[in-house]
Scaffold this active site. Structure first.
Site, PDB file in Angstrom:
ATOM      1  N   ASP A 163      18.952  12.907   5.492  1.00  0.00           N
ATOM      2  CA  ASP A 163      19.778  12.874   6.705  1.00  0.00           C
ATOM      3  C   ASP A 163      19.807  11.464   7.295  1.00  0.00           C
ATOM      4  O   ASP A 163      19.006  10.605   6.918  1.00  0.00           O
ATOM      5  CB  ASP A 163      19.195  13.878   7.719  1.00  0.00           C
ATOM      6  N   ASP A 166      28.141  19.486  11.047  1.00  0.00           N
ATOM      7  CA  ASP A 166      27.248  20.406  11.752  1.00  0.00           C
ATOM      8  C   ASP A 166      28.040  21.558  12.368  1.00  0.00           C
ATOM      9  O   ASP A 166      27.463  22.477  12.946  1.00  0.00           O
ATOM     10  CB  ASP A 166      26.463  19.668  12.852  1.00  0.00           C
TER      11      ASP A 166
HETATM   12  C1  GLA Z   1      21.436  16.753  11.621  1.00  0.00           C
HETATM   13  C2  GLA Z   1      21.923  17.566  10.431  1.00  0.00           C
HETATM   14  C3  GLA Z   1      21.539  19.019  10.636  1.00  0.00           C
HETATM   15  C4  GLA Z   1      20.044  19.141  10.814  1.00  0.00           C
HETATM   16  C5  GLA Z   1      19.582  18.263  11.959  1.00  0.00           C
HETATM   17  C6  GLA Z   1      18.060  18.227  12.043  1.00  0.00           C
HETATM   18  O1  GLA Z   1      22.143  17.076  12.762  1.00  0.00           O
HETATM   19  O2  GLA Z   1      23.302  17.438  10.267  1.00  0.00           O
HETATM   20  O3  GLA Z   1      21.962  19.779   9.533  1.00  0.00           O
HETATM   21  O4  GLA Z   1      19.385  18.774   9.622  1.00  0.00           O
HETATM   22  O5  GLA Z   1      20.039  16.931  11.805  1.00  0.00           O
HETATM   23  O6  GLA Z   1      17.608  17.445  13.077  1.00  0.00           O
END
Ligand code: GLA
Length: 712
Positions: free
Chosen positions: A461, A531
């Site tokens: 990420d 997300d």
């Molecule tokens: C980002 C990712 C999510 C999740 C969060 C965790 O927003 O896109 O899928 O992994 O971080 O903090």
């Protein structure tokens, strides 16, 4: 330093052919670089310069003017947006490029590497325009290599990957903009006089507000099955620029790293290799364009592109940061029962002095939290494996919270501007990846997580972009290198990861779709598009990503986002790489059955949806429903998806891509509870009849969906 080293090594490797051939090859006057149905036509002028004929105007043999230069350099006659702008070692701001030769190397059947040499008559300064053609896919990769042997560094002020000429009339540009949880909104517009610029100036998580992929259609707005279209996708995870310069008689498309604040000092004998631009051409509309691009992507654009993807359960939407060993371990049995094959533990497993219980602390301290996971990750991975599940782990190696031991120990490791108050995003800062100690540290983070016994999946990420681009590692007069050196160091790290863990599956994520490009994806198996997991939004978003990226690379998880019926959410996820982000313990028996049915249906069809060809049938934007189908390479199987977004009238859906003479049996997969069966359920028809007469789907009310298998 490492990035620089690889730059130099690369320089040595590629220099020799360029010099060697320039004299050996005979100089042709006109030549083409092309694929089965795509050709870039070039001409060497009587002045020795290289010119391009505008794409799609193959018959045009009128004498080219300076506006037609293939890779126009600034400062010596060219008056529009240049492809190259250089300050030579002696301060001269002009460059002229004359053709020196062409080499063609057959790399494999249907794959050719073409290099065109250009050289400044007054300086030992050269550019190689490089093309890798994929004949059957109608895909061309294009990049430029710049080098010199002047007595000191030259400054590259602008260095395009590609410069492409199109005719001036009737060219429509479709591009995609957005924001966090709202990625890939399409905008189509006619290219008119002036310069249209799509760009990113944020370096890391660089695609949060716009993706470096676009579509140009030459015959008015493109449709799925007609019109000449060219997809462009820049393989670069940093700041980019795509400029569309309408200069009256021509449209010049310039793509590459964003020249903004990015002066690059190139030492003698080093080579600057630009990011690769990927072009895909179709004479038959958007559908043909993406099918070819997907075929190329399965071979070259992602990892294990011929391996259908397994069913994942992720805990992020279900537990957030609130979990411990027991809570996670308790998910494994129900996960296995329902058919899941892989479990991914998301954010929140690390940090002790500053536990990662929310996004305000702990990032950077990658030791498992002793209260939540008293014996570390290995027992949890082992518990998953014991239940027959693979185990995966989330990391965000490039980032740090100020509230962390890492920041306490190494405040100078972050990207920041001295004398300015630190600007946090999601309460975090970006580590300076140009610094060798940071490169080593991030590798330890990755290796530490992926090296845990039983781990066979990783999610990488990246949750902020750069707003204060200062490096305490780079010299004061090299600060402008940060944008490019960061991405080179990032790719070196991704490459090392892919090599060290060849069997570990990897997801590319950046707060959703903040880093979706073929520069990074080639080290990964899939990406997290957004997300936003509301399936209604996903129907449109997945459609728009599918112009460029195959469904197998596009993660789609069933969640409660938007409170949609679970059958609808499952059906949408089944059309891409299926996953779930649900607390299974809280599902009703009926919802559990719907999920289990979707999983077994997905397992049945993934060979078709992941390895087959995509046909987008009904565009869901501003419509009551969307529909698509996938057809297996041998055409013996197909899967049709219909997503009802508003109440409708169950009009027939007409599949495409079937073999006309083949007979297919119609069968709805995982039908929704309490809904009447398909009128054609169990009956057989020829492909021709199905494509002509269509199938009546079982869905007609808003938020109903129907997945239909057609099998020989
Ligand atoms: C980002 C990712 C999510 C999740 C969060 C965790 O927003 O896109 O899928 O992994 O971080 O903090």
């Amino acid at each position: 330093m490492r990035a620089l080293f690889s730059l130099t090594l690369h320089a040595l490797l590629i220099t020799l052919p360029l010099f060697a051939v320039a004299t050996a090859a005979a100089t042709p006057e006109v030549f083409a670089i092309g694929t089965r149905s795509f050709a870039l036509n070039f001409e060497v002028g009587t002045d020795g310069r290289l010119y391009q004929h505008a794409l799609g105007t193959d018959g045009d043999r009128s004498k080219p003017s300076r506006n037609d230069e293939a890779y126009p350099p600034a400062g010596d006659g060219y008056i529009y947006e240049p492809a190259l702008r250089v300050v030579h070692a002696d301060g001269n701001t002009s460059t002229d490029l004359l053709y020196t030769g062409i080499t063609r190397t057959n790399e494999a059947a249907g794959r050719e590497l073409v290099r065109i040499g250009l050289r400044d008559p007054a300086y030992p300064f050269e550019v190689a325009l490089c093309f890798r053609t994929h004949r059957d896919d109608d895909v061309v990769e294009q990049w430029s290599e710049i080098r010199h042997s002047e007595p000191g560094s030259v400054q590259l002020e602008r260095m395009a990957s590609a410069s492409m000429l199109l005719p001036p009339t009737n060219v429509t540009l479709t591009h995609f903009s957005g924001d966090w949880a709202d990625e890939m909104n399409p905008v189509s517009e006619l290219i008119t006089p002036g310069t249209k610029v799509l760009d990113s100036k944020i370096g890391v998580r660089a695609h949060q507000f716009g993706n470096p992929s676009f579509i140009l259609s030459l015959d008015g707005p493109a449709t799925e099955n007609s019109g000449r279209v060219l997809a462009g996708s820049l393989a670069w995870s940093g700041s980019f620029q795509c400029a569309f310069d309408h200069i009256g008689s021509r449209v010049r498309v310039l793509t590459g790293v964003n020249p903004y604040a990015s002066t690059y000092h190139l030492k003698p004998a080093e080579t600057f290799t630009t990011p690769t631009m990927i072009w895909a051409w179709s004479n038959n509309g958007l559908g043909g364009m993406s099918r070819k691009l997907h075929a190329w992507a399965r071979d070259f654009g992602c990892r294990d592109g011929h391996q259908p993807r397994e069913v994942m359960l992720n805990n992020w939407e279900a537990t957030g940061f609130d979990f411990d060993f027991e809570r996670i371990a308790n998910l494994f049995e129900p996960a296995k029962q329902i058919g899941t094959e892989l479990f991914l533990l998301d954010d929140g497993w690390f940090g002790n002095k500053f536990p990662r219980v929310n996004d305000g602390a702990g990032l950077g301290d990658w030791q498992p939290n002793r209260r939540r996971l008293p014996n570390g990750l290995a027992p949890l991975a082992a518990a998953a494996v014991k239940h027959g599940l693979r185990f995966g782990i989330w990391i965000e190696p490039e980032m740090v919270n100020p509230k962390s031991e890492l920041f306490e120990q190494h405040p100078d490791w972050v990207i920041r501007q001295p004398l300015r108050e630190l600007e946090l995003q999601r309460q975090q800062l970006t580590l300076d990846l140009t610094r060798p100690e940071v490169q080593d540290f991030e590798w330890q983070v990755i290796d530490g997580a992926l090296g845990v016994p039983g781990v066979s999946y990783g999610k990488w990420d990246c949750n902020r972009y750069l707003t204060q681009p200062g490096s305490s590692w780079l010299a004061a007069d090299r600060q402008s290198h940060l944008w490019i050196d960061y991405v080179h160091a990032l790719y070196a790290l991704m490459d090392k990861t892919a090599r060290a863990y060849p069997k570990t599956e990897l997801m590319l994520c950046s707060g959703g779709g903040g880093r979706v490009d073929y520069g990074a994806l080639k080290y990964f198996h899939e990406f997290w598009p957004s997300d936003n997991t509301d399936p209604v939004r996903r129907v449109r978003m997945q459609w728009d990503y599918s112009y460029f990226f195959p469904g197998m690379t596009l993660a789609s998880h069933v969640t409660h986002a938007g409170n949609r019926p679970l059958h609808f959410a499952c059906s949408v996820a089944m059309s891409a790489r299926f996953g779930m982000d649900l607390d299974l313990a809280k599902l009703s028996a009926q919802d559990k059955a719907v999920c289990a049915g979707a999983i077994s249906a997905y397992q049945r069809i993934r060979e078709v949806t992941h390895l087959g060809e995509l046909f987008r049938l009904e565009r869901p934007h501003d419509a009551a429903r969307g529909a698509l189908d996938f057809v297996s390479p041998d055409q013996a199987r197909a899967v049709v998806f219909v997503f009802q977004l508003k109440d409708g009238d169950a009009a027939v859906v007409r599949p495409q891509g079937l073999a006309p003479a083949m007979r297919y049996t119609v069968r709805e997969l995982n039908p929704a509870p309490h809904r009447a069966a398909l009128p054609q359920e169990g009956q057989s028809f020829t492909g021709e009849a199905l494509m002509r007469d269509g199938i009546v789907p079982s869905c007609q009310k808003s938020l109903e969906a129907c997945v239909i298998e057609l099998a020989r």
